[in-house]
Design an enzyme around this catalytic site. Structure first.
Site, PDB file in Angstrom:
ATOM      1  N   PRO A 136       9.673  -6.189  -4.913  1.00 20.53           N
ATOM      2  CA  PRO A 136       9.036  -5.006  -5.506  1.00 20.53           C
ATOM      3  C   PRO A 136       8.845  -5.031  -7.024  1.00 20.53           C
ATOM      4  CG  PRO A 136      11.310  -4.541  -5.005  1.00 20.53           C
ATOM      5  CD  PRO A 136      11.044  -5.923  -4.491  1.00 20.53           C
ATOM      6  N   CYS A 137       7.945  -5.868  -7.496  1.00 19.83           N
ATOM      7  CA  CYS A 137       7.644  -5.913  -8.925  1.00 19.83           C
ATOM      8  C   CYS A 137       6.973  -4.626  -9.404  1.00 19.83           C
ATOM      9  CB  CYS A 137       6.813  -7.143  -9.258  1.00 19.83           C
ATOM     10  SG  CYS A 137       5.298  -7.284  -8.306  1.00 19.83           S
ATOM     11  N   HIS A 138       6.382  -3.865  -8.477  1.00 23.80           N
ATOM     12  CA  HIS A 138       5.733  -2.608  -8.855  1.00 23.80           C
ATOM     13  C   HIS A 138       6.738  -1.562  -9.338  1.00 23.80           C
ATOM     14  CE1 HIS A 138       6.754  -2.294  -4.563  1.00 23.80           C
ATOM     15  NE2 HIS A 138       6.911  -0.995  -4.799  1.00 23.80           N
TER      16      HIS A 138
END
Length: 178
Positions: A136-138
């Site tokens: 989950p880089c977001h």
């Protein structure tokens, strides 16, 4: 990121646009929105063997569908994060520790990696995350909580954070330009 020419691939539709999934025989190695920055070269991806029935890719597609429908918050997939540098792989593993509905700044992520002076390098590694949504880089934000860079485009980042904070499914299918 050094991906081999021997991966297995499939394309799926999501509410945020089509994605390409890629894997080894045993693990998921990539998930990119079409047109995403830092995705592998299309000529390389064209050499990957299409196999939508491959168990790892089929399970990843099912879990992503559940995620976008608001039925899943945690992915349970075998991941292969070995195609980056050791530093990139460490950053990507650290991203997996950010819970759905939570966010972290790039600076806090760098501090957690014992690399407080490497915020830009951490940001570059986050941007080259090969497993969008799943790693989950977001969930990484600027120092003041602002939405900053997302290889899939800021509208997608905003939609993903909204989905996770509200737990509401995204409408299907809505293409958001990268």
């Amino acid at each position: 990121m050094k991906l081999p020419a021997t991966l297995i691939r499939t394309d799926i539709d999501t509410p945020l646009g089509p994605m390409r999934l890629a894997g080894t025989d045993r693990a998921l190695a990539g998930a990119w929105f079409h047109g995403q920055r830092h995705a592998p070269d299309p000529a390389l991806m064209a050499r990957w063997r299409p196999d939508p029935a491959h168990p790892v890719l089929r399970e990843a597609a099912a879990q992503l569908a559940d995620y976008f429908a608001g039925r899943r918050r945690v992915f349970e997939l075998p991941l292969d994060l070995s195609f980056g540098t050791p530093f990139q792989s460490a950053v990507w593993r650290a991203l997996c520790g950010i819970a759905a509905g939570s966010t972290l700044s790039y600076g806090a992520l760098a501090q957690g990696l014992q690399a407080a002076n490497a915020v830009r390098a951490v940001g570059a590694a986050v941007g080259r995350n090969p497993l969008s949504v799943i790693v989950p880089c977001h969930r990484v934000l600027g120092a003041r909580g602002e939405l900053t860079g997302y290889a899939g485009g800021l509208p997608r980042k905003q939609a993903l954070l909204r989905l996770e904070s509200a737990g509401l499914p995204l409408p299907t299918p809505t293409l958001v330009p990268a």
